[in-house]
Motif scaffolding. Structure first.
Motif, PDB file in Angstrom:
ATOM      1  N   UNK A  79       0.718  -1.253  -0.161  1.00 59.94           N
ATOM      2  CA  UNK A  79       0.103  -0.111  -0.062  1.00 59.94           C
ATOM      3  C   UNK A  79       0.902   1.154   0.037  1.00 59.94           C
ATOM      4  N   UNK A  80       0.563   2.194  -0.637  1.00 62.58           N
ATOM      5  CA  UNK A  80       1.051   3.516  -0.978  1.00 62.58           C
ATOM      6  C   UNK A  80       0.238   4.747  -0.945  1.00 62.58           C
ATOM      7  N   UNK A  81      -0.915   4.387  -0.196  1.00 61.86           N
ATOM      8  CA  UNK A  81      -2.003   5.549  -0.316  1.00 61.86           C
ATOM      9  C   UNK A  81      -2.761   5.390   1.223  1.00 61.86           C
ATOM     10  N   UNK A  82      -3.255   4.589   1.446  1.00 62.70           N
ATOM     11  CA  UNK A  82      -4.051   4.149   2.607  1.00 62.70           C
ATOM     12  C   UNK A  82      -3.256   4.323   3.683  1.00 62.70           C
ATOM     13  N   UNK A  83      -2.320   3.814   4.171  1.00 60.25           N
ATOM     14  CA  UNK A  83      -1.436   3.922   5.269  1.00 60.25           C
ATOM     15  C   UNK A  83      -0.854   5.109   5.198  1.00 60.25           C
ATOM     16  N   UNK A  84      -0.066   5.704   4.334  1.00 60.98           N
ATOM     17  CA  UNK A  84       0.310   7.002   4.454  1.00 60.98           C
ATOM     18  C   UNK A  84      -0.745   7.986   4.874  1.00 60.98           C
ATOM     19  N   UNK A  85      -1.979   7.962   4.298  1.00 61.27           N
ATOM     20  CA  UNK A  85      -3.121   8.816   4.566  1.00 61.27           C
ATOM     21  C   UNK A  85      -3.557   8.561   6.209  1.00 61.27           C
ATOM     22  N   UNK A  86      -3.454   7.517   6.773  1.00 62.70           N
ATOM     23  CA  UNK A  86      -3.809   7.288   8.091  1.00 62.70           C
ATOM     24  C   UNK A  86      -2.794   7.927   8.749  1.00 62.70           C
ATOM     25  N   UNK A  87      -1.603   7.892   8.264  1.00 63.34           N
ATOM     26  CA  UNK A  87      -0.160   8.361   9.268  1.00 63.34           C
ATOM     27  C   UNK A  87      -0.387   9.877   9.220  1.00 63.34           C
ATOM     28  N   UNK A  88      -0.960  10.555   8.220  1.00 64.33           N
ATOM     29  CA  UNK A  88      -0.986  11.986   8.161  1.00 64.33           C
ATOM     30  C   UNK A  88      -2.134  12.414   9.018  1.00 64.33           C
ATOM     31  N   UNK A  89      -3.461  11.542   8.973  1.00 65.51           N
ATOM     32  CA  UNK A  89      -4.401  11.936   9.939  1.00 65.51           C
ATOM     33  C   UNK A  89      -4.192  11.933  11.508  1.00 65.51           C
ATOM     34  N   UNK A  90      -3.099  10.800  11.767  1.00 71.07           N
ATOM     35  CA  UNK A  90      -2.511  10.751  13.033  1.00 71.07           C
ATOM     36  C   UNK A  90      -1.772  11.925  13.638  1.00 71.07           C
TER      37      UNK A  90
END
Length: 162
Positions: A79-90
């Protein structure tokens, strides 16, 4: 027993093994209940106590996701989208936490910050539970082993921070 009392006794209680997403969903449910309690709280001391518990729970939850769950999901799903997005949300959640953690409840701006934190958490939780968790469960990840790692790390972090 209130939600706060339940959370404070939780780390020492023996727990049966759970898969990673079940543990993370339980955290989501717990924090949702704490936000509901906050909305009903009528005293500054109760609001402060609830916010401190919310901040502790969210901080520990985010840390175990970032250290254990997200890297495993990212690798398993390539994954190169879902996890980075979740990390930014964190990162945004951590910023909101910093604005209310340890601060005296001082009226409408404090309540507004907690409300925005709640709404942001709800959005983040919905994405995780509707998108990330089903994909992770459908992968070849060993959810029980991940759950065990998460449970162990949570106990360590709560002992440190709590």
């Amino acid at each position: 027993m209130t939600v706060i009392q339940k959370t404070l006794t939780k780390p020492s209680a023996p727990t049966k093994a759970q898969d990673a997403t079940a543990l993370l969903r339980a955290d989501h449910k717990l924090v949702s209940g704490l936000f509901e309690d906050y909305q009903k709280a009528s005293t500054k001391s109760m609001k402060k106590k609830l916010v401190n518990q919310i901040c502790l729970e969210l901080s520990v939850h985010a840390q175990v996701e970032e250290e254990i769950f997200y890297p495993a999901v990212k690798q398993a799903l390539k994954d190169h989208e879902m996890v980075p997005e979740a990390t930014v949300e964190h990162a945004t959640l951590k910023s909101l936490i910093a604005q209310v953690e340890g601060v005296e409840p001082d009226g409408e701006m404090y309540d507004a910050k907690v409300k925005v934190l709640c709404e942001y958490v709800e959005h983040h939780v919905k994405e995780e539970q509707d998108e990330m968790f089903p994909k992770a469960k459908a992968s070849k990840l060993d959810m029980m082993a991940l759950g065990e790692q998460i449970a162990t790390r949570k106990k360590e972090l709560i002992a440190e921070k709590g």
